[in-house]
Design a protein around this motif. Structure first.
Motif, mmCIF file in Angstrom:
data_model
loop_
_atom_site.group_PDB
_atom_site.id
_atom_site.type_symbol
_atom_site.label_atom_id
_atom_site.label_comp_id
_atom_site.label_asym_id
_atom_site.label_seq_id
_atom_site.Cartn_x
_atom_site.Cartn_y
_atom_site.Cartn_z
ATOM 1 N N THR A 1 0.823 -1.220 0.000
ATOM 2 C CA THR A 1 0.000 0.000 0.000
ATOM 3 C C THR A 1 0.852 1.263 0.000
ATOM 4 N N ASP B 1 0.758 3.096 -3.270
ATOM 5 C CA ASP B 1 -0.536 3.572 -3.753
ATOM 6 C C ASP B 1 -0.644 5.078 -3.547
ATOM 7 N N THR C 1 -2.921 7.062 -4.297
ATOM 8 C CA THR C 1 -4.241 7.623 -3.974
ATOM 9 C C THR C 1 -4.278 8.072 -2.513
ATOM 10 N N ASN D 1 1.356 9.082 0.507
ATOM 11 C CA ASN D 1 2.149 8.410 -0.529
ATOM 12 C C ASN D 1 2.347 9.316 -1.734
#
Length: 444
Positions: free
Chosen positions: A182, A185, A187, A191
């Motif tokens: 994750t 990611d 989104t 991140n």
């Protein structure tokens, strides 16, 4: 990097020889670096890893940490939770719920293990990301100070280490670690900042992390100083039994930077979990600056801010409404609000015997103590007749307690008012047998 960690530990007195420290370990590179470094430095380390139940491989990550620790005789504690379900039940985002459950597990585990400190692997890149996140959503001085090196028993020994330095350490000591899928990611806002924004900023300034670290350090120092001043000012608060009060004028005249902090400090004394927004703090300060001596404002957590003439009063919970009527006869005591009212047979003395806390009435069969009503009026000795409402206002009795003041009712007439004395028409003459009314504060 090891030397910079040692320097940070010394500067903030994070650890002393012989102390047991619980290291939060996810299996990722940052936390494995921290665990290995503290273990190599000779501290009494124990590991704690938490399976959030979000990713299919999270159980494997926990097993990896267990195995690595077992091979080195490092005690390892494993916790598990269903974060998605808990987040749904408590109406929280996944990240917020995961953090809440993880830190609850770390606190409980540290207490059970006898660990004095809990170490987390936040690093300089994490701190830069945190600063950018706070800038994006808007933040005060505390948020712009980034992640503090020490907060209570939480320590962050890697806070001055960059992610590049951590990677080099892992390679130097050949330390295995797992990658959280994750983390790639974008989104997730953090991140996105990590993979898209920070690389661009670092291209403009290769020393970005050092510069941001200095900025955050300075802001934390400023914030710490303001907090010290706030704590000193907050000592002017007085306990009201159900809350706190503070001189409204004094708060209104403080510099805004301190006034905001004092308001939050007072609220935190009643409920540490309540953090006011800027608008809520401003609304409380507006009460202090207002000409309305009885204004009020509702706050989160069941808190209420109100003006009581020259003071700001903060309370938690439901305020008392009017009390139920109660009869009073000689030989009896009744409790109304925070007062005990007692009636006894007596002989009316000479002199000024009609006092606020002790007065005398002609015998009044059927005497009832009740809350004030519209139209109630009283004629106190040597005064003009006034409505009870106007008398209480003129005497600056706070609105919040007016319904707790007992009216002594005889057949619909006001014979006396607690805290003020008897109506002229119900006064006995000196030497006459009468009723003595005494008011006492309820002992705590």
């Amino acid at each position: 990097m090891t030397e910079s960690v040692r320097a940070l530990v010394r500067e903030h007195q994070m650890l002393t020889p012989g102390e047991r420290v619980l290291v939060a370990v996810s299996g990722g590179g940052d936390s494995m670096c921290l665990l290995h470094l503290l273990w190599r430095e000779g501290y009494q380390v124990e590991a704690a890893t938490y399976d959030h139940g979000i990713r299919p491989q999270s159980a494997q990550d926990a097993a990896f940490v267990e195995t690595w620790c077992r091979e080195r005789d490092i005690p390892c504690h494993v916790g598990r939770g269903d974060v998605p379900r808990w987040a749904e039940e408590h109406r929280l985002g996944l990240e917020e719920a995961a953090r809440a459950l993880r830190y609850a597990f770390l606190r409980d585990t540290a207490q059970a293990a006898g660990a004095v400190k809990i170490a987390t692997a936040h690093n300089a890149d994490d701190n830069a990301e945190t600063l950018l996140l706070h800038l994006l959503r808007g933040s005060g001085l505390n948020g712009l100070g980034g992640i503090p090196p020490v907060r209570g028993n939480l320590i962050r020994p890697l806070l001055t280490a960059s992610r590049a330095e951590i990677d080099a350490y892992l390679e130097r000591w050949d330390i295995p670690h797992v990658e959280d899928s994750t983390n790639a990611d974008t989104t997730y806002r953090r991140n996105y900042l990590r993979h898209e924004v920070l690389p661009l900023l670092k291209a403009q300034n290769p020393n970005l992390l050092e510069g941001l670290s200095r900025t955050m350090r300075g802001l934390r120092q400023d914030s710490d100083y303001l907090e010290q001043q706030t704590a000193a000012l907050a000592e002017n608060a007085a306990s009201t039994g159900s809350g706190l009060s503070y001189p409204a004028g004094e708060l209104a005249n403080l510099h805004h930077a301190l006034a905001n902090r004092v308001v939050q400090h007072l609220v935190a004394q009643l409920d540490p979990d309540v953090v006011l927004t800027a608008a809520q703090r401003e609304a409380v300060l507006a009460l202090c600056r207002s000409d309305d001596p009885s204004g009020r404002y509702s706050l989160p957590g069941g808190l209420t801010a109100r003006r009581e003439y020259d003071r700001l009063v903060l309370t938690k919970g439901t305020e008392n409404g009017p009390f139920a009527p109660v009869p009073l006869s000689p030989g009896e005591r009744v409790t109304v609000g925070d007062r005990v009212l007692e009636c006894q047979w007596a002989v009316c003395p000479e002199g000024k015997f009609n006092q606020p806390g002790e007065f005398y009435l002609v015998p009044c069969p059927g005497l009832v103590l009740r809350p004030r009503r519209i139209g109630d009026a009283i004629t106190l000795p040597a005064r003009d007749r006034k409505t009870v409402k106007k008398l209480l206002i003129d005497s600056k009795v706070p609105r919040a307690v007016r319904d707790q003041i007992a009216v002594f009712d005889v057949g619909g007439q006001v014979a006396a008012l607690d805290g003020f004395g008897a109506d002229r028409a119900f006064l006995p003459k000196p030497g006459e047998k009468c009723w003595k009314i005494s008011a006492l504060v309820v002992p705590e």
